[in-house]
Design a protein around this motif. Structure first.
Motif, PDB file in Angstrom:
ATOM      1  N   GLU A  51      -0.738   6.748   6.948  1.00 22.29           N
ATOM      2  CA  GLU A  51       0.216   7.859   6.848  1.00 22.29           C
ATOM      3  C   GLU A  51      -0.524   9.179   6.619  1.00 22.29           C
ATOM      4  N   ARG A  56       2.162  14.172  -4.055  1.00 23.88           N
ATOM      5  CA  ARG A  56       2.027  13.677  -5.419  1.00 23.88           C
ATOM      6  C   ARG A  56       2.421  14.818  -6.353  1.00 23.88           C
ATOM      7  N   VAL A  68       3.921   9.472  -6.049  1.00 22.83           N
ATOM      8  CA  VAL A  68       3.837   9.964  -4.680  1.00 22.83           C
ATOM      9  C   VAL A  68       5.167   9.693  -3.976  1.00 22.83           C
ATOM     10  N   VAL A  69       5.671  10.724  -3.301  1.00 27.42           N
ATOM     11  CA  VAL A  69       6.905  10.575  -2.538  1.00 27.42           C
ATOM     12  C   VAL A  69       6.608  10.898  -1.077  1.00 27.42           C
ATOM     13  N   ARG A  70       7.207  10.118  -0.176  1.00 23.13           N
ATOM     14  CA  ARG A  70       7.028  10.344   1.260  1.00 23.13           C
ATOM     15  C   ARG A  70       8.294  10.931   1.841  1.00 23.13           C
ATOM     16  N   ILE A 127      -2.106  12.702   1.312  1.00 20.78           N
ATOM     17  CA  ILE A 127      -1.283  13.048   0.162  1.00 20.78           C
ATOM     18  C   ILE A 127      -1.637  14.447  -0.308  1.00 20.78           C
ATOM     19  N   GLU A 186       4.262   2.410   2.077  1.00 20.44           N
ATOM     20  CA  GLU A 186       3.990   2.998   3.383  1.00 20.44           C
ATOM     21  C   GLU A 186       2.608   2.584   3.892  1.00 20.44           C
ATOM     22  N   ALA A 203       5.758   6.160  -1.908  1.00 19.01           N
ATOM     23  CA  ALA A 203       4.679   5.943  -0.942  1.00 19.01           C
ATOM     24  C   ALA A 203       4.015   4.586  -1.054  1.00 19.01           C
ATOM     25  N   ARG A 212       3.489  13.612   2.623  1.00 20.50           N
ATOM     26  CA  ARG A 212       3.471  12.862   1.368  1.00 20.50           C
ATOM     27  C   ARG A 212       2.976  13.786   0.253  1.00 20.50           C
ATOM     28  N   GLN A 214      11.232   8.287   0.186  1.00 19.80           N
ATOM     29  CA  GLN A 214      10.714   6.953  -0.051  1.00 19.80           C
ATOM     30  C   GLN A 214       9.447   7.052  -0.889  1.00 19.80           C
TER      31      GLN A 214
END
Length: 218
Positions: free
Chosen positions: A11, A213, A204-206, A14, A7, A4, A211, A2
């Motif tokens: 969370e 970057r 950025v991906v979770r 990063i 979110e 970021a 997470r 997902q």
């Protein structure tokens, strides 16, 4: 995976990750279907070609390709009743006679592959292979189009998980590879499923384990 942006702020922190193309990827061809782009052709050129081959009898049209390590690369297509021949000024000296033999094909079904050593095209050291472009004239069309055959496959580790990854030029088509983002096979089904599995460099991906970057570097 997902993105970021949606979110909660609470969370996990990063983590910034530089992903080296030379270390993590290798050259492959046509892992994902490519998108073609038309090349603007003209009977004249703003670049003063100093020399063309003596046997280039026929109608001459000029075009430009943007290739990362070269910048703008000029080429000419000479058409006569039997064939088309493509001359590319790969050493950028405005001389079309010293870049090797022309790429030649039938006039009505013109299709050739322009091949450039990977480092010369991209400036990426340690990435073996060639950068190859399919240049062609579609059937019943007067236009010239192209797309890169060369794509890069590898694996990228995010936290404690490693995922199959692909870099494919779908929009820029310039041999840069830093500006194309990465496709991840998140579900490991052996396929790269378009936009849902694509991450731009700097995005950025979770994941379940954190997470990240991601930034592409040579």
């Amino acid at each position: 995976a997902q993105l970021a942006g949606s979110e909660p702020a609470s969370e996990l922190p990063i983590r910034d990750l530089d992903i080296s193309i030379a270390r993590h990827f290798r050259v492959r061809e046509f892992v994902m279907p490519a998108t073609s782009r038309e090349i603007g052709m003209s009977s004249s050129t703003d670049y003063k070609i100093r020399k063309i081959p003596e046997n280039s009898d026929g109608v001459v049209h000029y075009g430009l390709l943007k290739i990362s390590n070269f910048g703008l690369t000029q080429f000419a297509i000479v058409t006569n009743p039997k064939q088309r021949s493509l001359y590319a000024d790969l050493n950028h000296n405005l001389d079309l006679t010293d870049d090797g033999a022309p790429l030649t094909a039938d006039s009505n079904a013109f299709a050739v592959i322009l091949t450039i050593p990977m480092y010369e095209a991209t400036g990426i050291m340690g990435l073996d292979g060639d950068y190859r472009l399919w240049i062609y004239r579609p059937e019943n069309s007067g236009s010239i189009r192209f797309y890169p055959l060369t794509q890069l496959v590898g694996e990228v580790t995010l936290g404690d998980q490693t995922y199959p990854a692909l870099i494919a030029e779908m929009s820029h088509m310039d041999g840069n590879f830093l500006n194309d983002g990465i496709y991840f096979d998140w579900d490991r089904d052996g396929k790269f499923d378009g936009p849902d599995e694509h991450i731009n460099s700097g995005q950025v991906v979770r994941l379940e384990n954190g997470r990240f970057r991601l930034k592409l570097v040579h």
